[in-house]
Design a protein around this motif. Sequence first.
Motif, PDB file in Angstrom:
ATOM      1  N   LYS A  84      20.255  37.320  41.030  1.00 45.38           N
ATOM      2  CA  LYS A  84      21.404  36.422  41.039  1.00 45.38           C
ATOM      3  C   LYS A  84      22.669  37.208  40.724  1.00 45.38           C
ATOM      4  CE  LYS A  84      18.868  32.292  39.560  1.00 45.38           C
ATOM      5  NZ  LYS A  84      18.747  31.252  38.513  1.00 45.38           N
ATOM      6  N   ILE A  85      23.777  36.666  41.194  1.00 47.87           N
ATOM      7  CA  ILE A  85      25.077  37.269  40.930  1.00 47.87           C
ATOM      8  C   ILE A  85      25.728  36.530  39.769  1.00 47.87           C
ATOM      9  CG2 ILE A  85      27.374  37.729  41.853  1.00 47.87           C
ATOM     10  CD1 ILE A  85      25.165  39.463  43.021  1.00 47.87           C
ATOM     11  N   VAL A  86      26.190  37.287  38.793  1.00 50.30           N
ATOM     12  CA  VAL A  86      26.914  36.720  37.658  1.00 50.30           C
ATOM     13  C   VAL A  86      28.378  37.111  37.799  1.00 50.30           C
ATOM     14  CG1 VAL A  86      27.163  36.703  35.148  1.00 50.30           C
ATOM     15  CG2 VAL A  86      24.884  36.867  36.178  1.00 50.30           C
ATOM     16  N   TYR A  87      29.241  36.126  37.713  1.00 48.57           N
ATOM     17  CA  TYR A  87      30.680  36.371  37.810  1.00 48.57           C
ATOM     18  C   TYR A  87      31.273  36.476  36.413  1.00 48.57           C
ATOM     19  CZ  TYR A  87      30.041  35.046  42.685  1.00 48.57           C
ATOM     20  OH  TYR A  87      29.607  34.989  43.978  1.00 48.57           O
ATOM     21  N   ARG A  88      32.132  37.490  36.217  1.00 48.42           N
ATOM     22  CA  ARG A  88      32.755  37.733  34.918  1.00 48.42           C
ATOM     23  C   ARG A  88      34.250  37.967  35.107  1.00 48.42           C
ATOM     24  NH1 ARG A  88      28.493  39.241  31.469  1.00 48.42           N
ATOM     25  NH2 ARG A  88      26.603  39.868  32.603  1.00 48.42           N
ATOM     26  N   LEU A  89      35.003  37.616  34.086  1.00 51.44           N
ATOM     27  CA  LEU A  89      36.436  37.896  34.110  1.00 51.44           C
ATOM     28  C   LEU A  89      36.690  39.374  33.814  1.00 51.44           C
ATOM     29  CD1 LEU A  89      38.452  35.085  32.260  1.00 51.44           C
ATOM     30  CD2 LEU A  89      38.181  35.471  34.705  1.00 51.44           C
ATOM     31  N   THR A  90      37.715  39.923  34.437  1.00 49.95           N
ATOM     32  CA  THR A  90      38.205  41.241  34.074  1.00 49.95           C
ATOM     33  C   THR A  90      39.391  41.072  33.125  1.00 49.95           C
ATOM     34  OG1 THR A  90      39.785  41.292  35.913  1.00 49.95           O
ATOM     35  CG2 THR A  90      37.551  42.119  36.337  1.00 49.95           C
ATOM     36  N   ALA A  91      39.897  42.190  32.623  1.00 49.37           N
ATOM     37  CA  ALA A  91      41.090  42.120  31.769  1.00 49.37           C
ATOM     38  C   ALA A  91      42.256  41.519  32.544  1.00 49.37           C
ATOM     39  CB  ALA A  91      41.443  43.521  31.255  1.00 49.37           C
ATOM     40  N   GLU A  92      42.375  41.883  33.826  1.00 52.28           N
ATOM     41  CA  GLU A  92      43.437  41.316  34.658  1.00 52.28           C
ATOM     42  C   GLU A  92      43.234  39.821  34.859  1.00 52.28           C
ATOM     43  OE1 GLU A  92      41.674  43.958  35.345  1.00 52.28           O
ATOM     44  OE2 GLU A  92      43.125  45.616  35.342  1.00 52.28           O
ATOM     45  N   GLY A  93      41.965  39.403  34.959  1.00 55.95           N
ATOM     46  CA  GLY A  93      41.671  37.983  35.103  1.00 55.95           C
ATOM     47  C   GLY A  93      42.070  37.188  33.876  1.00 55.95           C
ATOM     48  N   LYS A  94      41.863  37.777  32.692  1.00 54.86           N
ATOM     49  CA  LYS A  94      42.272  37.092  31.456  1.00 54.86           C
ATOM     50  C   LYS A  94      43.790  36.972  31.385  1.00 54.86           C
ATOM     51  CE  LYS A  94      38.191  38.662  28.903  1.00 54.86           C
ATOM     52  NZ  LYS A  94      37.673  39.497  27.795  1.00 54.86           N
ATOM     53  N   GLU A  95      44.487  38.011  31.832  1.00 62.09           N
ATOM     54  CA  GLU A  95      45.949  37.945  31.843  1.00 62.09           C
ATOM     55  C   GLU A  95      46.435  36.884  32.821  1.00 62.09           C
ATOM     56  OE1 GLU A  95      47.477  41.783  32.726  1.00 62.09           O
ATOM     57  OE2 GLU A  95      46.773  42.709  30.855  1.00 62.09           O
ATOM     58  N   ARG A  96      45.795  36.806  33.991  1.00 61.49           N
ATOM     59  CA  ARG A  96      46.179  35.803  34.972  1.00 61.49           C
ATOM     60  C   ARG A  96      45.905  34.398  34.449  1.00 61.49           C
ATOM     61  NH1 ARG A  96      49.446  33.569  38.506  1.00 61.49           N
ATOM     62  NH2 ARG A  96      48.370  32.380  40.137  1.00 61.49           N
ATOM     63  N   LEU A  97      44.811  34.203  33.748  1.00 61.25           N
ATOM     64  CA  LEU A  97      44.510  32.902  33.177  1.00 61.25           C
ATOM     65  C   LEU A  97      45.582  32.500  32.180  1.00 61.25           C
ATOM     66  CD1 LEU A  97      42.702  30.448  32.673  1.00 61.25           C
ATOM     67  CD2 LEU A  97      41.402  31.843  31.034  1.00 61.25           C
ATOM     68  N   GLN A  98      45.983  33.416  31.315  1.00 57.96           N
ATOM     69  CA  GLN A  98      47.035  33.107  30.346  1.00 57.96           C
ATOM     70  C   GLN A  98      48.339  32.757  31.046  1.00 57.96           C
ATOM     71  OE1 GLN A  98      46.655  32.604  27.061  1.00 57.96           O
ATOM     72  NE2 GLN A  98      44.489  32.881  27.594  1.00 57.96           N
ATOM     73  N   GLU A  99      48.614  33.444  32.145  1.00 57.49           N
ATOM     74  CA  GLU A  99      49.820  33.127  32.923  1.00 57.49           C
ATOM     75  C   GLU A  99      49.757  31.702  33.467  1.00 57.49           C
ATOM     76  OE1 GLU A  99      51.807  34.485  37.188  1.00 57.49           O
ATOM     77  OE2 GLU A  99      50.489  35.877  36.111  1.00 57.49           O
TER      78      GLU A  99
END
Length: 224
Positions: A84-99
């Motif tokens: 199975k494929i597990v999707y994870r946030l990257t550091a850039e993804g966390k920054e985009r979420l905060q934005e």
Amino acid sequence: MAGGRGGVLELAVLGSLHETPLHGYELRKRLNALLGMFRAFSYGSLYPCLRQLLTDGLIIEDGDGAAAAAPADAPTVLSGRRSKIVYRLTAEGKERLQELLTQAGPSAWEDESFGVHFAFFRHTEAEVRLRILEGRRSRLEERLDGVRTALARTRERLDSYTLELQRHGLESVEREVRWLNELIATERRASPPEAGRLPAPEESFRAPAPGTGTTGRRAVPEEN
């Protein structure tokens, strides 16, 4: 990623993965529970969104199971079970979420997006939460005025069933406005007004305390 529906789905995906990495199936279930409450959610829109997030470097995908956990030099074990494929946030993804979570303009108030923003309020700053709630209330109050005006004009021409449907819609919006009033009051109690913030409407006037003048200062007896 483009705004509108794509932006809402982007926020929903990033917010869900922020809480925990998820398999595609688990992510679909979570998004269906989240987005399905507020609007129709098409599974066909999820995978293009995931591909774009991968391209943008906001998420990564990992395989799970024994193959993912084994050392790099371990012999390959053939298995009939597909990893199975597990999707994870990257550091850039966390920054985009905060934005995305700092956005408090009209796009966060609309029917398409308000529920998703509200679902992640625990990750949102208090000032932003309050602006979104007040914006949503303002939008619904405008809608109430329009519905009441239209109902008053057409009441005589409507059959009883259509009239009841109109009343049902009016009562639904009124209930949401009352709910928002309670949430806004709770937010204000939890977050004391900051210096420079405009007072709430009910705070704009207070009767002067006994023994004070209209300026709020305590009256001082004149000397003879």
